[in-house]
Structures are given as structure tokens and as C-alpha cells.
Write a protein that holds these residues in place. Structure first.
Motif, mmCIF file in Angstrom:
data_model
loop_
_atom_site.group_PDB
_atom_site.id
_atom_site.type_symbol
_atom_site.label_atom_id
_atom_site.label_comp_id
_atom_site.label_asym_id
_atom_site.label_seq_id
_atom_site.Cartn_x
_atom_site.Cartn_y
_atom_site.Cartn_z
ATOM 1 N N ALA A 133 0.824 -1.216 0.000
ATOM 2 C CA ALA A 133 0.000 0.000 0.000
ATOM 3 C C ALA A 133 0.856 1.263 0.000
ATOM 4 N N ASP A 134 2.030 1.203 0.611
ATOM 5 C CA ASP A 134 2.918 2.365 0.667
ATOM 6 C C ASP A 134 3.553 2.680 -0.689
ATOM 7 N N HIS A 135 3.378 1.800 -1.659
ATOM 8 C CA HIS A 135 3.919 2.025 -3.005
ATOM 9 C C HIS A 135 2.888 2.611 -3.969
ATOM 10 N N ILE A 136 1.689 2.895 -3.480
ATOM 11 C CA ILE A 136 0.628 3.394 -4.356
ATOM 12 C C ILE A 136 0.672 4.908 -4.454
ATOM 13 N N GLY A 137 0.751 5.404 -5.689
ATOM 14 C CA GLY A 137 0.673 6.834 -5.961
ATOM 15 C C GLY A 137 -0.705 7.178 -6.498
ATOM 16 N N THR A 138 -1.058 8.457 -6.402
ATOM 17 C CA THR A 138 -2.368 8.919 -6.859
ATOM 18 C C THR A 138 -2.214 10.156 -7.723
ATOM 19 N N TYR A 139 -3.001 10.214 -8.781
ATOM 20 C CA TYR A 139 -3.085 11.406 -9.615
ATOM 21 C C TYR A 139 -4.547 11.661 -9.938
ATOM 22 N N ASN A 140 -4.976 12.901 -9.788
ATOM 23 C CA ASN A 140 -6.329 13.243 -10.224
ATOM 24 C C ASN A 140 -6.304 14.536 -11.015
#
Length: 144
Positions: free
Chosen positions: A60-67
């Protein structure tokens, strides 16, 4: 989720693993420019799930987010750059890209945003101008 089917999912390198459980709310192809550009392909194969059907099991600590907009929160692996899923809060659904689900029997039932298509597909499935009415779209079907 006792007897519900559970499907394994992971990013390109395997640093992020998650599962989806139960039955998807929708399965199909999206032809919109945003999905095409994000996936770097002419069409995006989607599976839509209720958010509580998606569970991160590793990385989970490797998940990035872009919106780009408040309608879509796109998630990817920060290790390999592999795409994972997109949260659509306004729809109350999470789009898990069909390509990341290891063992899901993908059976599409609709094409959405077909007017933006760069790859016409003649497969007999319904072609929507935008989205079905129950998802906030016009519900208008167009010819194959």
C-alpha cells in the motif's frame, strides 16, 4: 463475502498486490480520451467494483495517486509505474483495469464514450455515446 469469488490483482512488478471480491458492477471498454491517454492504448478494458470489494494486500505504501479532475483518482505503483485502478467517488465505484486482474473471467458487456473511439470495434456489444443513464450519462446508444 463468504462464498464470493475473489480475484488476485497486481501491478506490473508485483510490488502492489490487491484483491477484488464478489461480482463487478460493470465490465466493458472505455474509449474516452482520458482513459486512452492514461492507459497509453486505443481503448481501456474496465471492471467496476464497489470500493469495499477492493482490498490492498501488499505494498500500500507504493501506491501513488493522480487526479486531473475530482471525478477520477488514478492509482499506480510508484516502483514500476504500473497502473492499478481508478477511484470514481461520484459514481461510488472503483475501476480496476482488467489487465491487472490475474484470474478474472473478463466478459465485457458495453462500450462507453464510443464517440471518442480511435479503434472502432464491431463486436455486437452496445455502444454508448457517453455513459449509461444510471451512471450519470445520457444513456444514448449509437450505431456500431
Amino acid at each position: 463475502m463468504n462464498d464470493a469469488a475473489t480475484y488476485r490483482c497486481q501491478c506490473f512488478c508485483g510490488a502492489v498486490k490487491f484483491i477484488v471480491s464478489g461480482k463487478p458492477e460493470g465490465v466493458g471498454y472505455c474509449h474516452c480520451e482520458s482513459c486512452r491517454r492514461w492507459s497509453a492504448g486505443p481503448v481501456n478494458a474496465f471492471t467496476l467494483w464497489k470500493p469495499d470489494a477492493v482490498s490492498i494486500t501488499h505494498g500500500a505504501d507504493h501506491i501513488g495517486t493522480y487526479n486531473k479532475t475530482e471525478h477520477s483518482y488514478r492509482k499506480w505503483c510508484r516502483v514500476c509505474g504500473g497502473h492499478l485502478f481508478t477511484e470514481h467517488p461520484g459514481l461510488g465505484l472503483t475501476d480496476v483495469y482488467a489487465a491487472v486482474i490475474v484470474d478474472f473471467p473478463y466478459e465485457p458487456c458495453v462500450h462507453v464514450h464510443y464517440t471518442e473511439s480511435k479503434l472502432p470495434i464491431k463486436d455486437g456489444l452496445p455502444k454508448m455515446k457517453d455513459l449509461p443513464k444510471d451512471m450519470g450519462g445520457s444513456g444514448v446508444r449509437i450505431a456500431e
